[in-house]
Design a protein around this motif. Structure first.
Motif: not given
Length: 96
Positions: A58-69, A71-79
């Motif tokens: 488990a990793i505690q960090g800053t939540l990335i909310m930038d839509p452009e960033a 969009a670069d993610c692959v296979n991100r499932a809902p949730g």
């Protein structure tokens, strides 16, 4: 909106992320224990790395909310969410 999404879209800017694909079930259903592995924060807060009793991390960090960033993610499932942590935090991972 799921309970997980409500929890992660509030005003907090940090999140705890658990790696496997059944993350939602584990967060909302099973009891999980975390063992603190380390942080690079002098205040003892975010970011931090944990080992779970389910054999995951488990990793505690800053939540990335930038839509452009995101969009670069692959296979991100809902949730699933993406957090940012310094590379140096990975020094707390041990070779097995």
């Amino acid at each position: 909106m799921s309970t997980l999404q409500k929890r992660l879209t509030g005003s907090r800017q940090d999140a705890t992320i658990i790696a496997p694909s059944n993350t939602k079930q584990r967060i909302l259903g099973d009891v999980m224990r975390l063992r603190f592995l380390g942080t690079n924060s002098e205040q003892g807060t975010c970011p931090a790395l944990y080992e779970t009793d389910h054999g995951t991390l488990a990793i505690q960090g800053t939540l990335i909310m930038d839509p452009e960033a995101l969009a670069d993610c692959v296979n991100r499932a809902p949730g699933e969410v993406i957090v940012e942590v310094p590379k140096e935090l990975m020094r707390f991972l041990r070779a097995e």
